[in-house]
Design a protein around this motif. Structure first.
Motif, short mmCIF file in Angstrom:
data_model
loop_
_atom_site.label_atom_id
_atom_site.label_comp_id
_atom_site.label_asym_id
_atom_site.label_seq_id
_atom_site.Cartn_x
_atom_site.Cartn_y
_atom_site.Cartn_z
N GLU A 92 27.11 26.97 46.93
CA GLU A 92 26.25 27.86 46.89
C GLU A 92 25.82 28.42 48.46
O GLU A 92 25.82 29.35 49.00
CB GLU A 92 25.34 27.83 45.95
N GLU A 93 25.23 27.35 49.10
CA GLU A 93 24.41 27.38 50.30
C GLU A 93 25.42 27.71 51.21
O GLU A 93 25.05 28.34 52.28
CB GLU A 93 23.51 26.20 50.52
N LEU A 94 26.78 26.85 51.25
CA LEU A 94 27.71 27.20 52.31
C LEU A 94 28.09 28.59 52.32
O LEU A 94 28.50 29.29 53.32
CB LEU A 94 28.93 26.28 52.06
N ARG A 95 28.09 29.32 51.12
CA ARG A 95 28.90 30.46 50.88
C ARG A 95 27.74 31.52 51.54
O ARG A 95 28.22 32.79 52.14
CB ARG A 95 29.12 31.10 49.59
N LYS A 96 26.60 31.10 51.35
CA LYS A 96 25.35 32.32 51.90
C LYS A 96 25.37 32.21 53.41
O LYS A 96 25.15 33.20 54.03
CB LYS A 96 24.24 31.71 51.55
N LEU A 97 25.80 31.10 54.05
CA LEU A 97 25.99 30.99 55.57
C LEU A 97 26.81 31.74 56.10
O LEU A 97 28.18 31.58 55.66
CB LEU A 97 25.76 29.59 56.05
N LYS A 98 26.62 32.49 57.49
CA LYS A 98 27.94 32.83 57.98
C LYS A 98 27.62 32.31 59.46
O LYS A 98 28.43 32.81 60.46
CB LYS A 98 27.60 34.42 58.24
N THR A 99 27.35 31.27 59.66
CA THR A 99 27.17 30.27 60.86
C THR A 99 28.07 29.35 60.85
O THR A 99 28.11 28.71 61.86
CB THR A 99 26.04 29.75 61.04
N HIS A 100 29.08 28.97 59.99
CA HIS A 100 30.07 27.78 59.98
C HIS A 100 29.41 26.61 60.30
O HIS A 100 29.67 25.94 61.34
CB HIS A 100 31.15 28.22 61.03
N PRO A 101 28.31 26.09 59.49
CA PRO A 101 27.48 25.33 59.90
C PRO A 101 28.52 23.68 59.78
O PRO A 101 29.44 23.50 59.22
CB PRO A 101 26.49 25.02 58.61
N THR A 102 27.90 22.57 60.58
CA THR A 102 27.96 21.32 60.60
C THR A 102 27.79 20.85 59.26
O THR A 102 26.85 21.34 58.75
CB THR A 102 27.75 20.68 61.90
N ALA A 103 28.11 19.74 59.07
CA ALA A 103 27.51 18.74 57.82
C ALA A 103 26.25 18.75 57.61
O ALA A 103 25.40 18.80 56.92
CB ALA A 103 28.51 17.54 57.69
N ASP A 104 25.57 18.18 58.93
CA ASP A 104 23.96 18.06 59.03
C ASP A 104 23.37 19.32 59.28
O ASP A 104 22.29 19.49 58.38
CB ASP A 104 23.80 17.05 60.03
N GLU A 105 23.91 20.41 59.40
CA GLU A 105 23.21 21.74 59.47
C GLU A 105 23.13 22.09 58.12
O GLU A 105 22.05 22.64 57.79
CB GLU A 105 23.99 22.81 60.39
N LEU A 106 24.19 22.01 57.25
CA LEU A 106 24.16 22.29 55.61
C LEU A 106 23.24 21.26 55.12
O LEU A 106 22.62 21.62 54.01
CB LEU A 106 25.48 22.18 55.39
#
Lengths: 132, 132
Positions: free
Chosen positions: A12-26
């Motif tokens: 859910e949180e990954l889908r909200k982000l448009k930043t292509h986060p790294t594992a630790d950012e997520l």
DNA sequence: ATTGGTGCAAATGCTTTGCATAAAG
DNA sequence: CTTTATGCAAAGCATTTGCACCAAT
């Protein structure tokens, strides 16, 4: 694949982000909702979700992998200085797979265009927080 | 950039290989000619040579970076199972850079097509020595 | 003589794993 | 009840770095 609370929230949180986060950012984002979650759970779920074709694992442009919850076909740029990744809007009239003349015995099942460049922050010359 | 014996031989051996070796694979090759060379020297030179535009650093799938001494423009496939990289022969009638409609503020200076697939060895199902 | 490069070993940093416990089906 | 996932800490592994010594210009 069992539906756990952790797995649902990570997706859910990954889908909200448009930043292509790294594992630790997520991890930082998910921790706000699940303060006791482990970084290992983040890694295990991101791996699993990408195996299941529910997310994309991006392995270019630096040493940290990045993840993308948007499964619509699209292209990426990555900043060669700080490693940030952004979507790129492209013309859609070329079928990349048709470009192959000789695959040297490889069985190719995916092809994509990827770009390299400098992100808006790094263009300004200021050092951009996310180094690599 | 000072021309040292190590630097010359690293470049020479990389150019001979068509396998897109990892740093440690190239280390094994170079060690035959320079038995006292350090893996740190391999890494430092590969980094330096790619900064100077004399070789390509490939950062696709897998955890190890790969290097390519062939500077003619061409595309790669990488094996999603073992990480091997191979050149791909493609039609040359598309200018990738012209495909960009919106780069989201990034200053793009390179674009390329990359393919994913299974190498001949991994297709046979046998486990392929070079895992990741 | 000066500067940049090397070898060695130790450190880094992202990612994975072993294991006991907890949750899902 | 059985199986799969989690949290924690420790391990793994590719890569980088500090430092004293060496070599190229």
């Amino acid at each position: 694949m069992r539906i756990t609370n952790q797995r649902e929230i990570i997706l859910e949180e990954l889908r909200k982000l448009k930043t292509h986060p790294t594992a630790d950012e997520l991890y930082d984002v998910v921790k706000k909702r699940l303060p006791r979650i482990s970084i290992a759970t983040i890694y295990r779920n991101l791996e699993r979700l990408s195996e299941e074709g529910m997310i994309h694992k991006l392995e270019y442009g630096g040493r940290q992998k990045r993840f993308d919850g948007d499964m619509r076909p699209h292209c990426h740029v990555f900043c060669v200085k700080c490693g940030r990744v952004s979507d790129v809007e492209t013309k859609n009239d070329v079928n990349i797979m048709d470009m192959v003349l000789d695959s040297k015995g490889f069985k190719i099942f995916e092809g994509g265009v990827q770009f390299e460049g400098l992100c808006p922050l790094c263009q300004k010359g200021d050092d951009c927080e996310t180094l690599q």
